[in-house]
Design a protein around this motif. Structure first.
Motif, PDB file in Angstrom:
ATOM      1  N   ASN A 133       0.811  -1.042  -0.092  1.00 43.54           N
ATOM      2  CA  ASN A 133      -0.233   0.058  -0.055  1.00 43.54           C
ATOM      3  C   ASN A 133       0.916   1.195  -0.072  1.00 43.54           C
ATOM      4  OD1 ASN A 133      -2.472  -1.756   0.338  1.00 43.54           O
ATOM      5  ND2 ASN A 133      -1.819  -1.773   2.396  1.00 43.54           N
ATOM      6  N   GLY A 134       0.184   2.431  -0.141  1.00 37.92           N
ATOM      7  CA  GLY A 134       0.805   3.688  -0.279  1.00 37.92           C
ATOM      8  C   GLY A 134       0.029   4.528   0.352  1.00 37.92           C
ATOM      9  N   TRP A 135       0.467   5.494   1.256  1.00 37.21           N
ATOM     10  CA  TRP A 135      -0.174   6.616   1.933  1.00 37.21           C
ATOM     11  C   TRP A 135       0.771   7.594   2.065  1.00 37.21           C
ATOM     12  CZ3 TRP A 135       2.068   2.055   3.627  1.00 37.21           C
ATOM     13  CH2 TRP A 135       2.636   2.180   4.635  1.00 37.21           C
ATOM     14  N   LEU A 136       0.194   8.814   2.156  1.00 34.25           N
ATOM     15  CA  LEU A 136       0.699  10.183   2.423  1.00 34.25           C
ATOM     16  C   LEU A 136      -0.202  11.270   2.142  1.00 34.25           C
ATOM     17  CD1 LEU A 136       3.684  11.279   2.798  1.00 34.25           C
ATOM     18  CD2 LEU A 136       3.822  11.621   0.475  1.00 34.25           C
ATOM     19  N   LEU A 137      -0.077  12.177   3.336  1.00 36.28           N
ATOM     20  CA  LEU A 137      -0.820  13.420   3.316  1.00 36.28           C
ATOM     21  C   LEU A 137       0.196  14.211   2.870  1.00 36.28           C
ATOM     22  CD1 LEU A 137      -3.099  15.299   4.046  1.00 36.28           C
ATOM     23  CD2 LEU A 137      -2.018  15.465   6.467  1.00 36.28           C
ATOM     24  N   ARG A 138      -0.194  14.655   1.349  1.00 32.80           N
ATOM     25  CA  ARG A 138       0.710  15.621   0.642  1.00 32.80           C
ATOM     26  C   ARG A 138       0.676  16.996   1.097  1.00 32.80           C
ATOM     27  NH1 ARG A 138       3.933  13.344  -2.744  1.00 32.80           N
ATOM     28  NH2 ARG A 138       3.482  11.255  -3.858  1.00 32.80           N
ATOM     29  N   ASP A 139       1.745  17.877   1.161  1.00 35.25           N
ATOM     30  CA  ASP A 139       1.790  19.257   1.425  1.00 35.25           C
ATOM     31  C   ASP A 139       1.102  19.828   0.170  1.00 35.25           C
ATOM     32  OD1 ASP A 139       3.066  18.599   4.086  1.00 35.25           O
ATOM     33  OD2 ASP A 139       5.000  18.674   3.288  1.00 35.25           O
ATOM     34  N   GLU A 140       1.213  19.281  -1.043  1.00 39.14           N
ATOM     35  CA  GLU A 140       1.071  20.326  -2.038  1.00 39.14           C
ATOM     36  C   GLU A 140      -0.322  20.388  -2.193  1.00 39.14           C
ATOM     37  OE1 GLU A 140       4.000  17.064  -3.591  1.00 39.14           O
ATOM     38  OE2 GLU A 140       2.956  17.238  -1.799  1.00 39.14           O
ATOM     39  N   ASP A 141      -1.180  19.750  -1.596  1.00 40.46           N
ATOM     40  CA  ASP A 141      -2.627  19.861  -1.856  1.00 40.46           C
ATOM     41  C   ASP A 141      -3.617  19.704  -0.511  1.00 40.46           C
ATOM     42  OD1 ASP A 141      -2.444  16.848  -1.853  1.00 40.46           O
ATOM     43  OD2 ASP A 141      -2.897  16.691  -3.856  1.00 40.46           O
ATOM     44  N   ASP A 142      -2.567  19.252   0.563  1.00 42.63           N
ATOM     45  CA  ASP A 142      -3.456  18.878   1.707  1.00 42.63           C
ATOM     46  C   ASP A 142      -4.578  17.911   1.617  1.00 42.63           C
ATOM     47  OD1 ASP A 142      -3.600  19.210   4.470  1.00 42.63           O
ATOM     48  OD2 ASP A 142      -5.117  20.555   4.395  1.00 42.63           O
TER      49      ASP A 142
ATOM     50  N   ARG B 112      -7.869   9.918  -3.535  1.00 42.47           N
ATOM     51  CA  ARG B 112      -7.576  11.169  -2.636  1.00 42.47           C
ATOM     52  C   ARG B 112      -8.337  12.059  -2.186  1.00 42.47           C
ATOM     53  NH1 ARG B 112      -5.479  11.362  -8.276  1.00 42.47           N
ATOM     54  NH2 ARG B 112      -6.851  13.091  -8.555  1.00 42.47           N
ATOM     55  N   TYR B 113      -8.312  12.484  -1.023  1.00 40.52           N
ATOM     56  CA  TYR B 113      -9.454  13.132  -0.176  1.00 40.52           C
ATOM     57  C   TYR B 113      -8.918  14.101   0.844  1.00 40.52           C
ATOM     58  CZ  TYR B 113      -8.096   9.322   3.046  1.00 40.52           C
ATOM     59  OH  TYR B 113      -7.224   8.543   3.579  1.00 40.52           O
ATOM     60  N   PRO B 114      -9.784  14.784   1.415  1.00 37.37           N
ATOM     61  CA  PRO B 114      -9.242  15.938   2.394  1.00 37.37           C
ATOM     62  C   PRO B 114      -8.581  15.387   3.548  1.00 37.37           C
ATOM     63  CG  PRO B 114     -11.510  16.302   1.690  1.00 37.37           C
ATOM     64  CD  PRO B 114     -11.407  15.086   1.050  1.00 37.37           C
ATOM     65  N   GLY B 115      -7.558  16.230   3.844  1.00 36.29           N
ATOM     66  CA  GLY B 115      -6.559  15.859   5.278  1.00 36.29           C
ATOM     67  C   GLY B 115      -7.205  15.522   6.099  1.00 36.29           C
ATOM     68  N   GLU B 116      -8.337  16.235   6.484  1.00 36.12           N
ATOM     69  CA  GLU B 116      -9.019  16.107   7.878  1.00 36.12           C
ATOM     70  C   GLU B 116      -9.663  14.681   8.156  1.00 36.12           C
ATOM     71  OE1 GLU B 116     -11.766  18.635   5.494  1.00 36.12           O
ATOM     72  OE2 GLU B 116      -9.653  18.432   5.813  1.00 36.12           O
ATOM     73  N   ARG B 117      -9.693  13.767   7.041  1.00 34.53           N
ATOM     74  CA  ARG B 117     -10.405  12.463   7.193  1.00 34.53           C
ATOM     75  C   ARG B 117      -9.456  11.659   7.740  1.00 34.53           C
ATOM     76  NH1 ARG B 117     -15.499  11.517   5.693  1.00 34.53           N
ATOM     77  NH2 ARG B 117     -16.576  12.541   4.424  1.00 34.53           N
ATOM     78  N   GLY B 118      -8.346  11.731   7.662  1.00 36.93           N
ATOM     79  CA  GLY B 118      -7.264  10.737   8.108  1.00 36.93           C
ATOM     80  C   GLY B 118      -7.068   9.608   7.221  1.00 36.93           C
ATOM     81  N   LEU B 119      -5.824   8.716   7.672  1.00 40.07           N
ATOM     82  CA  LEU B 119      -5.782   7.774   6.874  1.00 40.07           C
ATOM     83  C   LEU B 119      -6.712   6.780   6.928  1.00 40.07           C
ATOM     84  CD1 LEU B 119      -3.637   5.713   5.151  1.00 40.07           C
ATOM     85  CD2 LEU B 119      -2.661   5.226   7.310  1.00 40.07           C
TER      86      LEU B 119
END
Length: 222
Positions: free
Chosen positions: A168-177, A197-204
């Motif tokens: 798997n891959g997972w990352l909260l990207r700074d470029e788009d939050d 891809r989805y809003p950062g506040e939702r979490g992994l």
């Protein structure tokens, strides 16, 4: 399966070659750590082709990259296999149509859900790692643990899940939050790939849940 961001999935029957998926099955997203499965395979196949037997420290680093998603090991492997030329080999060897290297960074490699399941088939049938190392590679992918242990196999019984290889891959990207999540699961007769891809506040956990839901829906288990 509603989301408030990008979501794409594909499933491949390894016996018949039949592929199904979401309407946007060919849409691209980035792999993050999922690409480490290819990097390990490419490294091992090339070593075998050159008549080289990887030493124990080399295999230990590849194991850490696969099981624990070790980034320094991935950086070293990416350099050893020629950086973006390795991703170009992945496209060629595995017959991919929607994938490419980006910015000469392994985590930025783009794929589609359609190409994820093609990559999974390539890893499983021996083209990626070669006959000498495919069994080892899949065993390491079955042993993924820690934060990276999520995805479609979470929908399975523990006994069945233990037979499924994942990366798997997972990352909260700074470029788009946004959280960028990718899931690959390889069973004996099937492959499942998911991109989100989805809003950062939702979490992994939200992305991991999407991957699990695909497994539950396709494999008919809770």
């Amino acid at each position: 399966m509603p989301t408030d961001g990008f979501f794409s999935w594909a499933a491949l029957n390894r016996r018949t070659g039949r592929m199904t998926g979401s309407p946007n099955i060919g849409a691209q997203s980035d792999t993050m750590s999922l690409i480490k499965a290819w990097l390990a395979a490419d490294d091992l196949r090339r070593a075998d082709e050159q008549g080289q037997l990887p030493r124990a420290p080399h295999l230990a680093a590849l194991s850490a990259m696969l099981r624990d998603s070790d980034n320094p090991a991935a950086d070293a492997t990416y350099a050893r296999v020629g950086r973006r030329s390795s991703i170009e080999r992945m496209v060629r060897v595995c017959g991919l149509t929607d994938s490419a290297p980006v910015l000469d960074r392994w985590s930025n490699t783009v794929v589609s859900a359609r190409d994820l399941v093609r990559l999974g088939r390539c890893l499983a049938d021996g083209r990626a790692a070669g006959p000498q190392w495919t069994a080892w590679l899949l065993a390491e992918m079955r042993a993924v643990r820690g934060e990276g242990d999520f995805g479609p196999r979470d929908a399975l019984t523990p006994e069945y899940a233990a037979t499924v290889a994942i990366k798997n891959g997972w990352l909260l990207r700074d470029e788009d939050d946004l959280w960028h999540v990718s899931c690959l699961a390889i069973g004996e007769t099937w492959v499942i790939g998911v991109l989100a891809r989805y809003p950062g506040e939702r979490g992994l956990d939200y992305g991991a849940g999407l991957c699990r839901q695909v497994g539950a829906a396709l494999l008919l288990v809770a």
